[in-house]
Design a protein around this motif. Structure first.
Motif, PDB file in Angstrom:
ATOM      1  N   GLU A 363       1.050  -1.103  -0.099  1.00 29.96           N
ATOM      2  CA  GLU A 363      -0.338  -0.010   0.128  1.00 29.96           C
ATOM      3  C   GLU A 363       0.643   0.839   0.262  1.00 29.96           C
ATOM      4  O   GLU A 363       0.690   2.330  -0.809  1.00 29.96           O
ATOM      5  N   ARG A 366       2.230   2.479  -2.982  1.00 28.74           N
ATOM      6  CA  ARG A 366       1.473   2.589  -4.274  1.00 28.74           C
ATOM      7  C   ARG A 366       1.100   4.268  -4.265  1.00 28.74           C
ATOM      8  O   ARG A 366       0.775   4.527  -4.655  1.00 28.74           O
ATOM      9  N   GLN A 385      -2.760  -1.175 -19.227  1.00 35.98           N
ATOM     10  CA  GLN A 385      -3.110  -2.871 -19.379  1.00 35.98           C
ATOM     11  C   GLN A 385      -1.825  -2.712 -17.949  1.00 35.98           C
ATOM     12  O   GLN A 385      -2.751  -3.108 -16.886  1.00 35.98           O
ATOM     13  N   ARG A 388      -2.792  -0.811 -14.851  1.00 39.60           N
ATOM     14  CA  ARG A 388      -3.914  -0.963 -13.926  1.00 39.60           C
ATOM     15  C   ARG A 388      -3.402  -2.378 -12.655  1.00 39.60           C
ATOM     16  O   ARG A 388      -3.672  -2.890 -11.628  1.00 39.60           O
ATOM     17  N   LEU A 389      -2.403  -3.793 -13.725  1.00 37.03           N
ATOM     18  CA  LEU A 389      -1.812  -4.139 -13.353  1.00 37.03           C
ATOM     19  C   LEU A 389      -0.761  -3.918 -11.965  1.00 37.03           C
ATOM     20  O   LEU A 389      -0.858  -4.536 -11.101  1.00 37.03           O
ATOM     21  N   LEU A 391      -1.824  -1.091 -10.308  1.00 41.84           N
ATOM     22  CA  LEU A 391      -1.992  -0.688  -9.024  1.00 41.84           C
ATOM     23  C   LEU A 391      -3.042  -1.993  -8.721  1.00 41.84           C
ATOM     24  O   LEU A 391      -3.346  -1.706  -7.579  1.00 41.84           O
ATOM     25  N   GLU A 392      -3.185  -2.851  -8.982  1.00 41.47           N
ATOM     26  CA  GLU A 392      -4.215  -3.831  -8.881  1.00 41.47           C
ATOM     27  C   GLU A 392      -3.632  -5.099  -8.338  1.00 41.47           C
ATOM     28  O   GLU A 392      -4.436  -5.672  -7.798  1.00 41.47           O
ATOM     29  N   ASP A 393      -2.720  -5.324  -9.632  1.00 41.62           N
ATOM     30  CA  ASP A 393      -1.611  -6.396  -9.233  1.00 41.62           C
ATOM     31  C   ASP A 393      -0.614  -6.760  -7.868  1.00 41.62           C
ATOM     32  O   ASP A 393      -0.237  -6.159  -8.773  1.00 41.62           O
ATOM     33  N   ASP A 394      -1.098  -6.990  -7.187  1.00 45.26           N
ATOM     34  CA  ASP A 394      -0.083  -7.433  -5.866  1.00 45.26           C
ATOM     35  C   ASP A 394       1.004  -7.933  -6.303  1.00 45.26           C
ATOM     36  O   ASP A 394       2.394  -8.144  -6.388  1.00 45.26           O
ATOM     37  N   TYR A 396       2.726  -8.375  -9.514  1.00 41.46           N
ATOM     38  CA  TYR A 396       3.215  -7.243 -10.698  1.00 41.46           C
ATOM     39  C   TYR A 396       3.696  -6.379  -9.882  1.00 41.46           C
ATOM     40  O   TYR A 396       5.132  -6.658 -10.324  1.00 41.46           O
TER      41      TYR A 396
END
Lengths: 710, 507
Positions: A363, A366, A385, A388-389, A391-394, A396
């Motif tokens: 967190e 980010r 893409q 997004r990854l 921001l969302e995929d831990d 990645y």
């Protein structure tokens, strides 16, 4: 005791807060027996905790949400990295003194042969004004002289020398105790052969001791000889010289200013007892530069310290009487701060395990500005893409982080290599520090901001350029152990090949021209323009002419162009601030450092008194600039009035002014008796704090002692 | 026993041989000490430094002790080695015990004169000894004894009354009339040598080395004349002792005779040699190389420096008319504080100098920007010219007087007031770009600089608390201080910062 200890406890709990209200009464209230019992048990627990693991010093960050383990790892990381750095620094500091040690030792070893009779051989070591930092030097001197010159060394400081007796006592005790090292012998030594006890300041004791364990020298080292009272020193020296026929004394003086100034303080007759030689220690500036290399710029230093902090550190070394130990501890403090307060430092750890990479840490990652910037860049480039990854995929994000940290390590090495290459020509390592500070944040790029460097390379004479290129290739091939640079070209191998080809070509051209007796030059070098002087009718005419370039010159010009082209490729690196996640490994705050190392007690006190709201934080004391409020603490009110007075203060006037502010005329004012009590108390407090003192010049007046802003 | 009064003549003859020009003193001393002459109880031997007092006394006593015909023993206590009076007593007891080879119980503590009397009586008075033997106790340099109680000398003089057979010799520089508080002890004066005596002593010792291309007799003659010249030019006015004269002769001889060695002059041409070496007789530089015979930063041992000097002179003399150059090895004195101290410390030093040498009433004029619309301070106007016309009393420039005392707070105020102007001028662009603001104010670093200056004794604390805080640990702002450097140094320091300190001084 029972009352004092709870106070200490209460203080201990609060001492890490920026400000708190000191109220002894609440702590005293529960200073009874049961409270004490409780406290004792707590203490026990604490000591247990200490013995079990001396690790849980670092608090859990994220408001306590950080796992215990992460805090632990951070602390370990700090200890590990700093111990490595410190050992490097220690090595440098010890090496720095080596030549002085050698010289002094050889002087003392040879002294008996060439010193005139009746003179004490003495070595004057010019240490510079920061005497406090010379402990290490004298420690090393003592070690070396003991081992190599068969001497027993006594180190004296001005602090333990209030009079002749005290110095002699310490001297004899140290000289005797060093060898025997145990009590019995010590006692034995103080007694002569026929059973008489010596006085503890009687040099006869030392004499007797030396008979049983002979030494070539008894070296007395005065670490801060200027601080000794000169009369005392003269006295001591003449006393020692009267014993010189029996005890082989030798003296060491640490001199901060110069031997001449020191000499002027001694009696002339004392000076005639000395047979001296002057020794210099390495300049502190060069040592600082070396420490900078080993601790700040070194490739193994995990943290990059920013230019803000480092330049203020270096400036302080230059302008103030600051010693190298202070510099080192400032660096240590910066490391401590970073690892203590930045939860993300856990990511330095070699094995990034899942524990470190979850929840709060991700967190926090980010939230980093550099990360946000990189996501924005990704969006701008249309790589939705990926954004997004990220921001969302831990998972990645974790991979990305690893990749970036790896990149950082490469970057650090590359950056250092470039710095080294740029500073090849100015041999002083101070140049390296300046360059580091200049380009850490913005990077190096020969085509824009560092065009000057490129120009200067372009203008080089062939001999210079050969030297430059040779050294450059040498740096790339061999690295620099003092910076922790390994050999290897990294990702610029092609350019390096090209450069070595060019070097060979230049060498060939240079040789050809030398055989012909011509000077090789390029169209950039200054000599391409020739000033012609013509005298026409008694007037001097100057005319500029461009000298024609020969073929070889043209070839050389081309070669230099190519050199520059290659260098533009080799010497290019982005700045630290452009790298993603630089917040993890970049530390550049000097506020904390200043608070700790350059305290301003007076300023803080003045601020607290003139604007108590800053510290108390209560609503009643909020005021505009320099306005006195009756709700201020009484001392603060008095302080405001105090600032308006001259050097003598009439207490009655002060009282009436004070009463006018807080008295009954005001809303919610105090009655006279209460006000008077408060007034007296505040006056007493001002006196205790050293603002006023009793004056004998005038009745009912006090003298003002402190002016604001000093 | 042939006569009541006799002296060991042959012993005295050998002594007179080794101490020339001291016959009278030796005879007198022997008379007063020799058991079969006229031994006395107390004897005061006095005279200036290096007149042979201690040497002759101890040599004579040693010779008498070793003489089988006399039962004489002695002990010499050097006051220079004793730190306190108690130390003196204990050393006395120890030395006496060593001298008489005392076998009895070890002497205990000896803190007072009374205890000293007891111990000495035990060893000298009650021990079984011949009635004829004497013990001589020599107190060398007793007038320089540290921490001596006022009763020390009279009490020591009484020792010989309590203990028969004891003779006390007090060796000191100048006796006062009632030194021992007893009636007329014999005084023996060792007068300084006269010129003739000096020369005869010096001519006994041959010159350090025989000269090349000169006969030994010529060398000896030149040496004598040279010694006379050295005596007249240097020893008579300044260094009045034999060792100093010897040292001067030894140091100057190679330089003086360098022309002879080179061959430009002959040994007989004394006056020409003297003129060639004139500079050395006027200048003490060669004789007093400073504290340290070889302070020069060069790493050559001192013995070489002499040789180097000689070589340089030889070259100079060979070149012809050029007068001998100054000692080429002399290092440039590095008393320049401006290179030694960091800027903050230098500013503080100047501020301290100003605080010491300006009266507080001028502070407003000098340092306040209040009355001046441009924010510049008024510099001090040199009003000396006007003063000297009007006032009859010649005023001495303040900077020539000793430094005044100031309160630390005032010095810090001057530092703050001047720093902005002095440093601001230099660092304007720097400060504007880098830090944003010039930090004027007093922080820990300033305190540290003050403490450093104090520990270097460039600033000294005066009055109360001066002794307590050695090294300037106590930085109480109310403390009273004084600057400890002179005008020349401060001017140099000021110039290194681009400040003319003179402009800030009120005459």
């Amino acid at each position: 005791m029972a009352v004092d200890e709870p106070l200490g406890e209460a203080y201990e709990e609060k001492q890490h807060q920026a400000a708190y209200i000191f109220d002894p009464s609440d702590a005293v209230d529960d200073g009874t027996r049961p409270a004490k019992r409780r406290r004792v048990s707590k203490k026990l627990k604490k000591s247990e905790a200490h013995t079990v693991a001396s690790t849980s010093v670092y608090p859990r960050l994220f408001d306590g949400a950080e796992s215990e383990r992460c805090a632990h790892i951070r602390q370990q990381l700090f200890e590990h990295t700093w111990s490595k750095i410190e050992s490097r620094i220690q090595r440098i500091l010890r090496e720095a003194n080596q030549s002085t040690l050698r010289q002094v030792t050889s002087f003392l070893q040879a002294a008996p042969d060439h010193a005139p009779v009746g003179k004490i051989p003495s070595a004057f070591i010019i240490t510079g004004p920061n005497i406090a930092s010379q402990d290490l030097l004298f420690e090393q001197l003592a070690e070396t002289l003991q081992l190599q010159a068969d001497a027993s060394v006594v180190r004296l400081r001005s602090g333990d020398a209030s009079n002749l007796k005290a110095i002699l006592k310490k001297m004899i005790h140290d000289a005797v105790a060093k060898v025997t090292d145990d009590e019995e012998n010590d006692l034995e030594v103080a007694v002569s052969k026929d059973g008489r006890r010596f006085l503890n300041y009687d040099l006869e004791a030392l004499h007797t001791h030396l008979k049983s364990s002979p030494r070539r020298h008894v070296v007395i080292a005065f670490q801060d000889s200027e601080a000794f009272e000169s009369g005392l020193l003269s006295d001591l020296i003449s006393l020692l010289s009267s014993w010189l026929d029996r005890i082989p004394f030798a003296l060491l003086f640490g001199v901060a200013t110069s031997v001449e100034l020191f000499e002027a303080r001694l009696l002339k007759s004392t000076c005639q007892c000395l047979y001296g030689r002057q020794f210099d220690v390495e300049q502190s500036a060069t040592i600082v530069a070396k420490v900078f290399k080993a601790a700040v710029a070194h490739s193994e230093a995990p943290l990059r310290l920013g230019p803000n902090l480092v330049s203020s550190l270096l400036e302080r070394q230059r302008d103030q009487v600051a010693s190298i130990p202070v510099f080192v501890s400032s660096l240590k403090y910066a490391y401590m701060c970073h690892f203590y307060a930045n939860p993300l430092t856990v990511l330095f750890s070699e094995e990034l395990d899942e524990d470190a990479l979850h929840g709060e840490n991700l967190e926090a990652l980010r939230c980093l500005p550099s990360f946000r910037h990189s996501v924005e860049m990704a969006v701008k480039e249309g790589d939705i893409q990926r954004a997004r990854l990220l921001l969302e995929d831990d998972r990645y994000l974790t991979t990305y982080l690893r990749d970036r940290l790896e990149h950082f390590r490469h970057w650090a090495v590359k950056f250092l290599r470039i710095l080294k290459i740029i500073t090849i020509n100015n041999s002083s390592s101070a140049g390296l520090a300046d360059m580091y500070l200049d380009s850490l944040l913005r990077g190096v790029n020969l085509s824009d901001q560092d065009a000057e460097i490129g120009e200067s390379i372009k203008r080089m004479q062939p001999s210079d350029s050969i030297l430059f290129l040779t050294r450059l290739l040498d740096v790339i091939d061999n690295g620099d152990p003092s910076l922790g640079l390994d050999a290897g070209a990294g990702d610029t191998e092609e350019a390096v090949m090209e450069l070595s080809d060019i070097l060979a070509d230049i060498k060939r051209l240079h040789q050809e021209n030398e055989e012909e007796g011509k000077v090789l030059r390029s169209k950039y070098s200054g000599q391409s323009k020739i000033v012609r002087t013509t005298v026409v009718a008694q007037k001097v005419q100057l005319s500029r002419d461009t000298a024609a370039l020969t073929d070889n010159d043209k070839l050389y010009t081309d070669l230099m162009d190519r050199v520059l082209e290659q260098l533009r490729i080799v010497l290019r690196v982005e700045g630290a601030e452009d790298l993603v996640f630089n917040e993890i490994w970049l530390y550049d705050s000097k506020a904390l450092y200043k608070d700790v190392f350059i305290p301003r007690p007076r300023g803080v006190g003045e601020r607290a008194l003139s604007r108590p709201h800053d510290y108390l934080g209560c609503s009643c004391c909020r005021s505009r600039e320099d306005q006195v409020m009756p709700t201020f603490p009484t001392t603060a009110v008095l302080y405001q009035l105090y600032l308006e007075t001259g050097s003598l203060i009439n207490v009655a006037d002060l009282w009436s002014a004070y009463y006018a502010i807080v008295g009954e005329d005001n809303e919610g004012g105090l009655d006279e008796r209460t006000a008077l009590v408060l007034f007296y108390r505040a006056m007493a407090e001002l006196r205790v704090m050293g603002f006023v003192k009793q004056s004998r010049k005038k009745a009912d007046h006090v003298a003002k002692l402190a002016w604001k802003g000093l | 026993m042939a006569s009541i009064f006799e002296l060991p003549e042959d012993l005295l003859a050998t002594l007179a041989e080794s101490f020339p020009c001291r016959d009278a003193q030796i005879r007198a001393l022997a008379t007063l000490l020799y058991p079969r002459a006229a031994p006395c109880r107390n004897l005061i031997v006095h005279g200036t430094e290096a007149t042979g007092k201690s040497a002759i006394t101890t040599t004579l006593l040693a010779a008498l002790r070793d003489d089988p015909g006399t039962d004489l023993n002695y002990a010499t206590v050097k006051s220079a080695e004793c730190v306190t009076a108690r130390h003196l007593f204990e050393r006395t007891v120890g030395l006496v015990a060593d001298a008489v080879q005392w076998q009895g119980p070890a002497p205990g503590r000896c803190e007072t004169l009374a205890a000293l009397t007891v111990e000495l009586s035990r060893m000298l008075k009650y021990a079984e000894r011949d009635a004829a033997d004497r013990f001589v106790l020599v107190f060398d340099g007793i007038d320089r004894q540290r921490e001596a109680p006022p009763t020390l000398l009279p009490a020591l003089a009484r020792l010989s009354e309590i203990i028969p057979n004891l003779t006390n010799i007090f060796i000191l520089t100048t006796p006062s009339p009632s030194l021992l508080r007893c009636s007329s002890p014999p005084h023996l004066h060792f007068p300084p040598y006269t010129k003739a005596q000096y020369l005869s002593i010096l001519s006994r010792q041959p010159p350090p080395s025989s000269l090349p291309n000169t006969a030994p007799e010529e060398t000896a003659e030149l040496w004598t004349r040279f010694a006379a010249a050295v005596h007249d030019s240097l020893t008579r006015p300044a260094a009045r002792t034999l060792p100093a004269l010897k040292h001067a002769c030894a140091a100057l001889w190679p330089r003086f005779t360098a022309p002879v060695a080179v061959g430009t002059h002959r040994a007989r041409e004394f006056s020409r040699l003297l003129i060639a070496a004139r500079a050395y007789f006027q200048d003490e530089g060669v004789l007093e190389p400073g504290i340290l015979s070889s302070v020069p930063s060069t790493t050559k041992p001192a013995t070489q420096s002499l040789a180097n000097g000689t070589a340089a002179i030889a070259v100079g003399a060979g070149a012809g008319t050029a007068p001998p150059a100054k000692n080429p090895n002399k290092p440039k004195p590095s008393t320049d504080l401006s290179t030694l101290l960091p800027p903050t410390a230098r500013l503080l030093l100047i501020a301290a100098y100003l605080a010491s040498h300006n009266a507080p009433r001028h502070d407003n004029t000098l340092f306040s920007t209040w009355h001046n619309p441009h924010g510049r301070r008024r510099r001090a106007v040199n009003t000396q010219a006007r003063h000297s016309k009007k006032s009859k009393h010649r005023k001495i420039a303040r900077k020539l007087l000793g430094p005044g005392v100031f309160v630390l707070e005032r010095m810090v105020a001057i530092y703050v007031a001047t720093r902005r102007e002095w440093v601001g001028d230099h660092d304007e662009n720097n400060a504007g770009g880098g830090n944003g603001k010039v930090v004027v104010g007093v922080d820990g670093d300033v305190g540290m600089a003050i403490a450093t200056l104090a520990s270097l004794r460039l600033l000294v604390r005066v009055g109360g608390g001066a002794g307590a805080a050695v090294g300037g640990a106590d930085l109480d702002r109310g403390g009273r201080w004084r600057v400890n450097v002179g005008w020349e140094v401060v001017r140099g320091v000021g110039r290194s910062m681009g400040v003319e300190v003179e402009e800030w001084l009120v005459e």
